[in-house]
Design a protein around this motif. Structure first.
Motif, mmCIF file in Angstrom:
data_model
loop_
_atom_site.group_PDB
_atom_site.id
_atom_site.type_symbol
_atom_site.label_atom_id
_atom_site.label_comp_id
_atom_site.label_asym_id
_atom_site.label_seq_id
_atom_site.Cartn_x
_atom_site.Cartn_y
_atom_site.Cartn_z
ATOM 1 N N THR A 139 0.709 -1.228 -0.001
ATOM 2 C CA THR A 139 -0.027 -0.151 0.098
ATOM 3 C C THR A 139 0.644 1.131 0.125
ATOM 4 O OG1 THR A 139 -0.078 0.053 2.119
ATOM 5 C CG2 THR A 139 -1.903 -1.069 0.941
ATOM 6 N N ASN A 140 2.154 1.056 0.252
ATOM 7 C CA ASN A 140 3.045 2.358 0.484
ATOM 8 C C ASN A 140 4.663 1.696 0.474
ATOM 9 O OD1 ASN A 140 3.343 5.546 0.891
ATOM 10 N ND2 ASN A 140 4.670 4.549 2.345
ATOM 11 N N VAL A 141 5.413 2.610 -0.477
ATOM 12 C CA VAL A 141 6.551 2.247 -0.561
ATOM 13 C C VAL A 141 7.424 3.691 -0.217
ATOM 14 C CG1 VAL A 141 8.965 2.157 -1.928
ATOM 15 C CG2 VAL A 141 6.752 0.399 -1.833
ATOM 16 N N ASP A 142 8.260 3.592 0.798
ATOM 17 C CA ASP A 142 8.669 4.828 1.426
ATOM 18 C C ASP A 142 10.442 4.467 1.174
ATOM 19 O OD1 ASP A 142 10.355 6.833 2.613
ATOM 20 O OD2 ASP A 142 8.861 7.202 4.252
ATOM 21 N N THR A 143 11.109 5.107 -0.034
ATOM 22 C CA THR A 143 12.132 4.874 -0.396
ATOM 23 C C THR A 143 13.202 5.533 0.526
ATOM 24 O OG1 THR A 143 12.029 6.540 -1.867
ATOM 25 C CG2 THR A 143 11.499 4.449 -2.653
ATOM 26 N N GLN A 144 12.902 6.378 1.092
ATOM 27 C CA GLN A 144 13.944 7.122 1.986
ATOM 28 C C GLN A 144 13.925 6.234 3.416
ATOM 29 O OE1 GLN A 144 15.606 9.818 1.044
ATOM 30 N NE2 GLN A 144 14.408 9.535 -0.783
ATOM 31 N N ALA A 145 13.118 5.897 3.841
ATOM 32 C CA ALA A 145 12.951 5.154 5.126
ATOM 33 C C ALA A 145 13.294 3.991 4.855
ATOM 34 C CB ALA A 145 11.565 5.314 6.023
ATOM 35 N N ARG A 146 13.035 3.309 3.496
ATOM 36 C CA ARG A 146 13.373 1.889 3.162
ATOM 37 C C ARG A 146 12.354 0.907 3.743
ATOM 38 N NH1 ARG A 146 17.283 2.322 -0.256
ATOM 39 N NH2 ARG A 146 17.957 0.022 -0.428
ATOM 40 N N LEU B 259 15.149 -3.534 -3.003
ATOM 41 C CA LEU B 259 13.783 -3.666 -3.469
ATOM 42 C C LEU B 259 13.667 -3.742 -5.040
ATOM 43 C CD1 LEU B 259 10.746 -3.273 -2.786
ATOM 44 C CD2 LEU B 259 11.002 -0.755 -3.385
ATOM 45 N N VAL B 260 12.628 -4.675 -5.354
ATOM 46 C CA VAL B 260 12.275 -4.714 -6.740
ATOM 47 C C VAL B 260 10.841 -4.619 -7.030
ATOM 48 C CG1 VAL B 260 12.297 -6.060 -8.780
ATOM 49 C CG2 VAL B 260 14.060 -6.433 -7.200
ATOM 50 N N ILE B 261 10.458 -3.791 -7.712
ATOM 51 C CA ILE B 261 8.761 -3.436 -8.098
ATOM 52 C C ILE B 261 8.567 -4.115 -9.376
ATOM 53 C CG2 ILE B 261 7.142 -1.878 -8.648
ATOM 54 C CD1 ILE B 261 8.985 0.161 -6.930
ATOM 55 N N ALA B 262 7.656 -5.338 -9.099
ATOM 56 C CA ALA B 262 7.293 -6.147 -10.370
ATOM 57 C C ALA B 262 6.175 -6.498 -10.157
ATOM 58 C CB ALA B 262 8.160 -7.421 -10.327
ATOM 59 N N THR B 263 5.021 -5.467 -9.646
ATOM 60 C CA THR B 263 3.740 -5.586 -9.477
ATOM 61 C C THR B 263 2.768 -5.784 -10.852
ATOM 62 O OG1 THR B 263 3.816 -3.110 -9.135
ATOM 63 C CG2 THR B 263 3.701 -4.324 -7.255
ATOM 64 N N GLY B 264 3.328 -5.405 -12.014
ATOM 65 C CA GLY B 264 2.655 -5.781 -13.261
ATOM 66 C C GLY B 264 1.586 -4.570 -13.482
ATOM 67 N N ALA B 265 0.624 -4.912 -14.209
ATOM 68 C CA ALA B 265 -0.433 -3.811 -14.495
ATOM 69 C C ALA B 265 -1.752 -4.523 -14.665
ATOM 70 C CB ALA B 265 -0.024 -3.271 -16.102
ATOM 71 N N PHE C 174 1.122 2.652 -5.378
ATOM 72 C CA PHE C 174 1.777 2.529 -3.942
ATOM 73 C C PHE C 174 2.850 3.383 -3.552
ATOM 74 C CE2 PHE C 174 2.871 -1.137 -6.266
ATOM 75 C CZ PHE C 174 4.136 -1.032 -6.081
ATOM 76 N N VAL C 175 3.560 3.808 -4.822
ATOM 77 C CA VAL C 175 4.828 4.258 -4.894
ATOM 78 C C VAL C 175 4.602 5.736 -4.396
ATOM 79 C CG1 VAL C 175 6.947 4.980 -6.250
ATOM 80 C CG2 VAL C 175 5.743 2.913 -6.735
ATOM 81 N N ALA C 176 5.201 5.834 -3.138
ATOM 82 C CA ALA C 176 4.950 7.480 -2.575
ATOM 83 C C ALA C 176 5.564 8.381 -3.242
ATOM 84 C CB ALA C 176 5.220 7.354 -0.897
ATOM 85 N N ASP C 177 6.743 8.350 -3.636
ATOM 86 C CA ASP C 177 7.627 9.309 -4.485
ATOM 87 C C ASP C 177 7.349 9.202 -6.005
ATOM 88 O OD1 ASP C 177 9.703 11.071 -5.160
ATOM 89 O OD2 ASP C 177 11.137 9.926 -4.634
ATOM 90 N N LYS C 178 6.040 10.331 -6.197
ATOM 91 C CA LYS C 178 5.883 10.135 -7.646
ATOM 92 C C LYS C 178 6.845 10.453 -8.584
ATOM 93 C CE LYS C 178 1.867 8.703 -6.170
ATOM 94 N NZ LYS C 178 1.568 7.244 -6.270
ATOM 95 N N ALA C 179 7.965 11.084 -8.183
ATOM 96 C CA ALA C 179 9.323 11.539 -8.920
ATOM 97 C C ALA C 179 9.791 10.330 -9.608
ATOM 98 C CB ALA C 179 9.968 12.294 -8.064
ATOM 99 N N LEU C 180 9.619 9.038 -8.970
ATOM 100 C CA LEU C 180 10.184 7.859 -9.677
ATOM 101 C C LEU C 180 9.415 7.444 -10.895
ATOM 102 C CD1 LEU C 180 11.068 5.872 -6.291
ATOM 103 C CD2 LEU C 180 12.237 7.525 -7.553
#
Length: 423
Positions: free
Chosen positions: A99-106, A126-132, A291-297
């Motif tokens: 539901t959320n990924v915080d890349t700063q707090a990891r 971390l690997v994001i492979a959540t598909g579509a 769920f990716v909190a940092d939309k810049a990614l």
């Protein structure tokens, strides 16, 4: 909120489909043992999936029609038992939705299935492979849903098909064409044998099936002659094609999406309307990256912005050890199964370099094969396609894909046998 802790460094993989399951096996076979030589029992692979079962999604255009068309134990495979072969403590499976990924707090925040318990999992990599997700719930898992939800939608459309007299399918790509072909054969009967000649069109099909394509012709990813051959096969199954127009609206709210069947009127961009007893949208997909909190990614299309050569998410920062693969990533022009599987060894090799702190040598580089490659079954006996730029006759399309929609390949992938040898 509970926090999952471990003394091991967790390599967290989000997504339990082709990319996530394959990468988990590959890392456990070839990368984790290497890392343990320097730091014994220091790493674990944590696979987090919203479904407890791996599903051969390419088979959905045929599978939703009846359970009798595939061996269900091959179509759906329990994920966790596939990893019993590895040493204790080296692997964990979590049936949960990120539901959320915080890349700063990891940390990854997850909601466990069955209990809705919220917890967090810390990650070293971390690997994001959540598909579509597909617009139609008939063709794959929707975010946060599992096999029972998919099967409930299949049950609904199966109940509607016997009395349906008008079916509308939106989308002239491979999925739309495959759905049209499968329904055409199921509802109107197989195409007549023509031996060396092309089959003739059905003039009075039992069910009116209309395929609406926004492009000027169906299957724009294949050469024109193959698309024209597909049109002939579809006509022989009673499918009418309307090309160069889009579906702009439906009168029944949620038709084809939240509601997989129901009488509706489909409005086209040219002003025409079509009545439909069953409406199935097969237009595009939506990456499961909300769920990716940092939309810049994320790229403008919502996919994770990924280095197409190394599979790293460079925007996460140098040394972040964050990666992406498959339909949730923009690593490839065509992030289909064949490219996803081809990228697994490259990604694993670069993760090995990063995790081991290797400074010498060079990264492995993924190079997408952009040659014409697409196999499109049409019914149970025909198909059109090309592979690596070479035209394939209908028989080979059937043999490779059409006879069981890749189920002949999935056993070794889900079990990890396909990844036992380092590539």
């Amino acid at each position: 909120m509970a926090k999952t802790t471990t003394t091991r460094k967790s390599i967290v993989i989000l997504g339990g489909s082709w990319g996530g399951v394959s990468l988990s096996h590959y890392l456990l076979h070839h990368v984790v043992p290497y890392l343990h030589k320097a730091e014994p029992s220091s790493y674990e692979v944590v696979l987090i999936s919203s479904s407890s079962q791996a599903f051969c999604r390419p088979a959905a255009p045929r599978a939703f029609i009846s359970d009798d068309l595939f061996k269900q134990e091959k179509l759906f495979v329990d994920i966790e038992p596939q990893f019993k072969q590895y040493p204790s403590g080296s692997f964990r499976f979590l049936h949960a939705t990120a539901t959320n990924v915080d890349t700063q707090a990891r940390v990854v925040t997850i909601s466990s299935h069955g209990t809705n318990k919220i917890s967090t999992v810390s990650f070293h990599a971390l690997v994001i492979a959540t598909g579509a997700s597909t617009p139609s719930p008939l063709l794959g898992f929707t975010p946060g849903q599992d096999v029972p939800h998919l099967r409930s939608n299949w049950a609904a459309v199966r109940a509607a098909l016997p009395t349906a007299r008008r079916v509308v399918i939106a989308g002239g790509g491979p999925t739309g064409v495959e759905v049209a072909g499968e329904l055409g054969e199921h509802l109107n009967g197989p195409m007549a044998r023509a031996w060396f000649l092309l089959p003739s069109a059905q003039t009075k099909p039992r069910v009116e099936i209309t395929l609406v394509a926004a492009t000027e012709r169906i299957l724009p990813g294949l050469r024109k002659t193959l698309a024209e051959r597909a049109e002939v096969y579809l006509a022989a199954l009673g499918v009418k094609i309307i090309s160069g127009v889009k579906v702009t609206g439906v009168t029944l709210s949620g038709a084809g999406e939240g509601k997989v069947y129901g009488g509706t009127v489909v409005t086209l961009s040219n002003g025409e309307t079509i009545k439909a007893d069953v409406y199935i949208p097969c237009v595009g997909t939506t990456p499961n990256t909300e769920f990716v909190a940092d939309k810049a990614l994320l790229a403008p299309d919502g996919k994770v912005e990924t280095n197409p050569k190394t599979l790293r998410v460079d925007k996460a920062g140098e040394g972040a050890k964050i990666y992406a693969l498959g339909d949730a990533s923009n690593f490839a022009v065509n992030p289909g199964v064949h490219n996803t599987l081809s990228a697994v060894p490259i990604l694993a090799a670069n993760m090995k370099r990063d995790l081991a702190g290797m400074k010498d040598g060079e990264d492995r580089v993924f190079e997408e094969d952009l040659r014409e490659t697409q196999l499109v079954p049409i019914g149970k006996s025909k198909g059109v396609g090309a592979m690596k730029g070479w035209w394939l006759p209908s028989f080979l399309v059937w043999l490779i894909k059409g006879r069981d929609y890749w189920l002949w390949t999935t056993g070794d992938i889900w079990s990890g046998k396909a990844w036992a040898k380092e590539q």
